[in-house]
Design a protein around this motif. Structure first.
Motif, mmCIF file in Angstrom:
data_model
loop_
_atom_site.group_PDB
_atom_site.id
_atom_site.type_symbol
_atom_site.label_atom_id
_atom_site.label_comp_id
_atom_site.label_asym_id
_atom_site.label_seq_id
_atom_site.Cartn_x
_atom_site.Cartn_y
_atom_site.Cartn_z
ATOM 1 N N UNK A 44 0.866 -1.184 0.000
ATOM 2 C CA UNK A 44 0.000 0.000 0.000
ATOM 3 C C UNK A 44 0.897 1.226 0.000
ATOM 4 N N UNK A 45 0.309 2.404 -0.205
ATOM 5 C CA UNK A 45 1.093 3.619 -0.402
ATOM 6 C C UNK A 45 0.614 4.722 0.536
ATOM 7 N N UNK A 46 1.515 5.622 0.907
ATOM 8 C CA UNK A 46 1.119 6.696 1.837
ATOM 9 C C UNK A 46 -0.009 7.581 1.310
ATOM 10 N N UNK A 47 -0.157 7.676 -0.033
ATOM 11 C CA UNK A 47 -1.228 8.521 -0.578
ATOM 12 C C UNK A 47 -2.509 7.749 -0.841
ATOM 13 N N UNK A 48 -2.538 6.471 -0.492
ATOM 14 C CA UNK A 48 -3.749 5.635 -0.575
ATOM 15 C C UNK A 48 -4.297 5.506 -1.994
ATOM 16 N N UNK A 49 -3.473 5.744 -3.004
ATOM 17 C CA UNK A 49 -3.982 5.696 -4.380
ATOM 18 C C UNK A 49 -4.082 4.282 -4.915
ATOM 19 N N UNK A 50 -3.237 3.372 -4.432
ATOM 20 C CA UNK A 50 -3.172 2.021 -4.968
ATOM 21 C C UNK A 50 -3.090 1.008 -3.836
ATOM 22 N N UNK A 51 -3.679 -0.155 -4.070
ATOM 23 C CA UNK A 51 -3.495 -1.312 -3.197
ATOM 24 C C UNK A 51 -3.068 -2.469 -4.085
ATOM 25 N N UNK A 52 -1.855 -2.987 -3.847
ATOM 26 C CA UNK A 52 -1.333 -4.094 -4.636
ATOM 27 C C UNK A 52 -1.667 -5.408 -3.946
ATOM 28 N N UNK A 53 -2.025 -6.412 -4.747
ATOM 29 C CA UNK A 53 -2.387 -7.711 -4.196
ATOM 30 C C UNK A 53 -1.997 -8.805 -5.178
ATOM 31 N N UNK A 54 -1.855 -10.013 -4.687
ATOM 32 C CA UNK A 54 -1.546 -11.158 -5.541
ATOM 33 C C UNK A 54 -2.377 -12.342 -5.101
ATOM 34 N N UNK A 55 -2.575 -13.271 -6.042
ATOM 35 C CA UNK A 55 -3.354 -14.461 -5.729
ATOM 36 C C UNK A 55 -3.664 -15.248 -6.978
ATOM 37 N N UNK A 56 -4.463 -16.262 -6.806
ATOM 38 C CA UNK A 56 -4.862 -17.121 -7.908
ATOM 39 C C UNK A 56 -5.670 -16.335 -8.935
ATOM 40 N N UNK A 57 -5.331 -16.509 -10.234
ATOM 41 C CA UNK A 57 -6.087 -15.814 -11.279
ATOM 42 C C UNK A 57 -7.547 -16.254 -11.288
ATOM 43 N N UNK A 58 -7.808 -17.525 -10.950
ATOM 44 C CA UNK A 58 -9.194 -17.988 -10.909
ATOM 45 C C UNK A 58 -9.956 -17.330 -9.765
ATOM 46 N N UNK A 59 -9.299 -17.150 -8.620
ATOM 47 C CA UNK A 59 -9.949 -16.449 -7.507
ATOM 48 C C UNK A 59 -10.249 -15.001 -7.894
ATOM 49 N N UNK A 60 -9.284 -14.367 -8.574
ATOM 50 C CA UNK A 60 -9.480 -12.962 -8.973
ATOM 51 C C UNK A 60 -10.624 -12.858 -9.968
ATOM 52 N N UNK A 61 -10.690 -13.804 -10.925
ATOM 53 C CA UNK A 61 -11.773 -13.785 -11.907
ATOM 54 C C UNK A 61 -13.119 -13.965 -11.231
ATOM 55 N N UNK A 62 -13.194 -14.889 -10.293
ATOM 56 C CA UNK A 62 -14.452 -15.103 -9.588
ATOM 57 C C UNK A 62 -14.831 -13.889 -8.748
ATOM 58 N N UNK A 63 -13.839 -13.280 -8.118
ATOM 59 C CA UNK A 63 -14.084 -12.099 -7.288
ATOM 60 C C UNK A 63 -14.681 -10.966 -8.112
#
Length: 976
Positions: free
Chosen positions: A127-146
């Motif tokens: 995460x960043x001090x200016x709250x502009x972005x939140x980076x995350x990683x995980x299964x592409x299938x989980x991301x697609x379902x989400x």
């Protein structure tokens, strides 16, 4: 401070697309009641004409969730105002805290997104001090379902080349719980949309070294004066592996230029989202050129290289590049160079997210330099003309390319032409043109600019033609050659800007967001011609010409002239912008910084009745001792200090004509501006006059933040004749103070007048000071009348009305002619010896100010406690009987060499704090204690022991000594 609060890519007609059969989209579970879900378009343009191959196998995927700015239109308006010289907000770049408070996503919104991602099985990576972005990683299938979508592999054409990539098959959906917070998501495709500048190799000729460019762009006078970019950080965003230290050292051995390496600590390689590997993306000369020529122009600066993430094919990812841009600004790099881009695409999720990053960080004073591309007016296989992004963004400074016409020997300017278009060379030439989606910003006004409503670029230029290119070494084994491209021009400008920022810091200002200032320089007649106007050459669709043009922008810099123009302010505007001559001959400049002969104030707040400026010339009836009292002639002979590195001399708000001292403006601050003068040997009177304006975000009328007028002799504070605070906030008002009795003991000696702004939080207050004069008379007798200030500021309603009359009046006992001395505080505190020493200090100071002496009357011991607080900010104190002690609900903290101050007013305890020498602090507190008319408690720290003092206007003064680690509290009371 309080603030009132896309380049069309390859679009192909979809033929038969609906006939394609995709797997059934995953069905999301029942949505909880509440805000409705939101649909977001993230499908990249090439998908529309591509052929689906197969579903994307499950894999680990990284994404960047871009959060929504709270008020993007207000942020855009604010950037326009800080970029408009006629606006009162001109140049007032926000701090990160202010940007977060006004425009950026909130911490609560970031937390909501984090919770949502984790609930779907993703790991938060950054995460960043200016709250502009939140980076995350995980299964592409989980991301697609989400996101209620599917991912497919496609085969198609991107920028005229065959490519295989994955992408969503449809729009995505985010639940109502985060619908307002999520703007878009980056990283859901790997379309190879990004390219670096062509980085062409010369056909022949001699490659140039950094010293040649210093000769060409008039950097030498700044280097000679010591302005080499020291203290500055240059950010570079790219995705290739940087050169080895040995390669950089080999380059330095040939060019005789200073070079940053990881070994000498001037090069920091910062992998972003994991970075890359040499096998995936070795340096082909781009990163070597960026590092060598940004630092070559600023040999005193450090370089932060943000190595963006690449995929397994060595292509940069959209997430890696946007994260690199945001990380570079978050890392404190005020000048950031990027030699890459893409063809402008409308309604593109990556572009929308990058615009958020650029606009927010521009508001906080960062300058992003982007090369305009090396394909002339076209863009990597797209139509002609076609713009490059992010160079076409209104929040970027776009750098085009030139070709050197002669030998840059440092004596005369050899001339430049545009890096000319060559259709059969790739094509090749300086990028430039007009955006198809971004409106022209309000500050982009220049002679030669075509009529229209879209952003025009480039803004400026520098050498780029490989045939007048630079000597570059790259890779792990010191491969070297002659290279060019606008990817040379961009780091040249970033390095020169670092030099400017060091130079301007000594003049109380900074570059900030550079683009508006560049056009302001061009639109007003300057004392020194800032640009070399490039008038010949073409980039295909556009031709170079007089004034601004879509090939080279405003031209290349004369950096020494730019520096002096920015430090001296803007001269009178011309009716029609007049560009510099096409190839001006450099005339040796005087060593002293000069200002325009007829300065005209910019459209800032000015008084209805102009006040004469204060200069060091005799005035009727007296002698004016202060020089440059209106702060118009740079900073000399004023001395400036800022614990938070604030810009003090500025043109944002002034009384007359265009400059003023700006003290503080942040939540924790100590800023000073001071001048030393020699008093007449037969001094009979001394009168200080100055104008001040106070603005504040404090909601309480208690005096949290102080503007102090102070007199020092031999570096020691001898008197504080006036103090104003946040409760006195008002527009410009004049004060006239009689300093006769304070200054007479130092007749014939040097004294220092100091204005000190101190802000202790929790909100920001800004103090402006202008048109100061110190008028003295010589004779045999001093005046008997005590002049009262010409204006009485409104006092806080929570306390009795107070007229700010100088504490130094003729009735006061004159101070001794020698410098006051004080008994040092015992190192054996707590104990009666320590208290007696402090009593001596207090009474020495009180005698100098005509106040009654204090005597030791009683001793009490009660309980334990400590002077508590946070950084620079004390907390509540409570009264228990006759004993003041700290509120036990707050944690204890030690503040050596600090003071903290707590008023007890209307049953409310308000904490304050300050920094400095203990003796000076105690004397200042005693001065305040003498002038206050309400009960107050003061706490000063001596050798890790806290002391509090109760106001003598009530029956006694209590000095309590508390072991800050929780020992016995010894209270000794004094009566007058």
């Amino acid at each position: 401070m309080s603030v009132n609060r896309r380049a069309l890519g390859i679009v192909t007609t979809i033929i038969g697309f609906t006939a394609l059969v995709f797997p059934q989209r995953p069905v999301a579970g029942a949505l909880a009641s509440g805000p409705p879900p939101k649909t977001i378009n993230v499908t990249p343009g090439p998908v529309r004409s591509a052929t689906p191959v197969a579903p994307l196998p499950d894999r680990t995927m990284t994404i960047a969730v871009a959060l929504t700015l709270r008020d993007a239109s207000a942020l855009q308006s604010y950037v326009q105002q800080i970029s408009d010289p006629s606006s009162p907000l001109y140049g007032q770049h926000l701090s990160l805290a202010e940007a977060n408070q006004e425009f950026n996503p909130t911490q609560q919104e970031e937390d909501q997104v984090v919770t949502w991602l984790r609930a779907n099985g993703l790991q938060i990576t950054h995460t960043y001090p200016n709250h502009l972005l939140v980076d995350a990683s995980g299964s592409s299938q989980r991301i697609a379902a989400m996101l209620n979508m599917s991912l497919y592999t496609y085969r198609g054409t991107v920028h005229g080349r065959s490519a295989t990539f994955f992408a969503p098959t449809s729009d995505i959906t985010v639940p109502g719980s985060v619908a307002d917070a999520v703007k878009t998501i980056v990283g859901l495709d790997d379309v190879p949309r990004f390219f670096e500048a062509s980085n062409g190799v010369a056909d022949g000729g001699t490659p140039y070294f950094p010293q040649d460019f210093a000769n060409l762009y008039d950097v030498n006078p700044l280097w000679t004066a010591g302005d080499t970019g020291s203290g500055q950080k240059i950010g570079i965003t790219m995705w290739s592996v940087p050169p080895a230290d040995s390669t950089l050292t080999s380059w330095a051995n040939v060019t005789h230029a200073s070079v940053p390496t990881t070994a000498n600590g001037r090069l920091h390689v910062i992998p972003v989202d994991g970075g890359t590997t040499a096998a995936e993306s070795p340096d082909d000369g781009e990163v070597g050129m960026d590092i060598e020529y940004s630092s070559g122009m600023a040999p005193g600066a450090t370089v932060d290289y943000y190595e963006a993430q690449t995929d397994t094919s060595g292509n940069p990812t959209g997430q890696g590049l946007i994260d690199a841009l945001n990380a570079a600004a978050s890392g404190g790099n005020m000048q950031i160079s990027s030699s890459w881009g893409e063809c402008e695409v409308s309604n593109d999720s990556w572009t929308n997210a990058v615009q958020n990053v650029l606009s927010s960080n521009t508001a906080t004073g960062h300058s992003y330099f982007f090369s305009t591309g090396d394909s002339g007016s076209t863009c990597s296989g797209s139509g002609n003309p076609w713009p490059d992004y992010p160079a076409s963004s209104q929040y970027a400074t776009a750098v085009g390319g030139t070709r050197i016409s002669g030998v840059p020997n440092g004596t005369t300017y050899p001339g430049e032409t545009a890096w000319a278009y060559c259709a059969s060379c790739g094509p090749e030439g300086s990028g430039g043109g007009y955006s198809k989606i971004f409106a022209r910003p309000s500050w982009q006004i220049a002679s030669g600019l075509a009529t229209g409503s879209y952003r025009a670029y480039p803004d400026v230029s520098a050498d780029a033609d490989p045939n007048s290119g630079a000597y570059v070494c790259y890779g792990s084994s010191a491969s070297c050659g002659q290279f060019g491209g606008t990817s040379l021009a961009s780091p040249l400008w970033a390095g020169m800007t670092a030099v400017l920022n060091q130079y301007l810091a000594a003049h109380g200002t900074s570059v900030g967001f550079f683009d508006p200032k560049l056009y302001n320089l061009a639109n007003h007649t300057q004392a020194y011609a800032p640009f070399h106007d490039i008038t010949s050459g073409t980039n295909g669709a556009y031709n170079a010409g007089t004034g601004w043009d879509a090939v080279t922008g405003l031209g290349s810099p004369d950096l020494y002239n730019v520096a002096r123009d920015l430090a001296g302010g803007t001269a009178s505007p011309t009716a029609t912008p007049v560009p510099p001559t096409a190839t001006p001959t450099r005339t040796p400049a005087p060593t002293a910084t000069s200002t325009p002969t007829t300065p005209v104030p910019t459209a800032t707040r000015t008084p209805t009745t102009p006040v004469p400026t204060a200069t060091a010339t005799p005035v009727p009836g007296g002698t004016q001792l202060l020089t440059n009292g209106n702060f118009e002639s740079s900073t000399s002979p004023w001395s400036l200090t800022s614990a938070q590195a604030h810009t003090i001399i500025q043109t944002t708000v002034s009384h007359s004509p265009s400059h003023a001292a700006r003290l503080c403006g942040s939540t924790v601050c100590t800023d000073t501006v001071s001048q030393t003068v020699t008093l007449p040997s037969s001094l009979t009177s001394a009168t200080l006059s100055y104008w001040e304006e106070i603005t504040t975000n404090e909601t309480s009328l208690s005096c949290y933040d102080i503007l102090a007028v102070q007199i020092l002799h031999a570096g020691t504070l001898v008197n504080t004749p006036q103090q104003l605070c946040n409760g006195n906030a008002s527009p410009w008002q004049q004060w006239t103070l009689n300093l006769t009795s304070i200054l007479q003991p130092y007749a014939g000696q040097q004294v220092t007048l100091r204005f000190q702004g101190t802000v202790r939080g929790p909100f920001a207050t800004t103090f402006f000071v202008d048109d100061a004069s110190l008028t003295t008379q010589s004779g045999t007798s001093a005046p008997t009348a005590t002049p009262v200030p010409t204006h009485t500021a409104p006092a806080p309603t929570a306390t009795p009305t107070k007229t700010a009359v100088p504490t130094a009046t003729p009735t006061r006992t004159p101070a001794p002619t020698s410098t006051p001395t004080s008994t040092p505080v015992s190192t054996a505190c707590p104990g009666s010896g320590c208290v007696q020493a402090m009593l001596t200090i207090l009474n020495t100071d009180r005698a100098q100010n005509g106040a009654a002496a204090l005597t030791l009357s009683m001793t009490q011991t009660n309980g334990t406690g400590s002077c508590i607080g946070s950084i620079g900010h004390s907390r509540d104190m409570q009264q228990s009987g006759s004993i003041w002690h700290t509120n036990p609900s707050y944690p204890a903290a030690s503040f050596p060499n600090d003071i903290c101050l707590s008023y007890y007013t209307a049953g409310e305890n308000v904490g304050e704090a300050g920094y400095g020498n203990e003796l000076t602090d105690l004397q200042q507190l005693n001065q305040m204690m003498i002038s206050e008319t309400h009960s107050a408690t003061y706490c000063a720290v001596f050798n890790n022991h806290a002391c509090n003092i109760i106001n003598p206007n009530f029956h006694q003064v209590g000095i309590g000594i508390v072991n800050v680690n929780g020992g016995t509290w010894l209270t000794e009371d004094f009566t007058n």
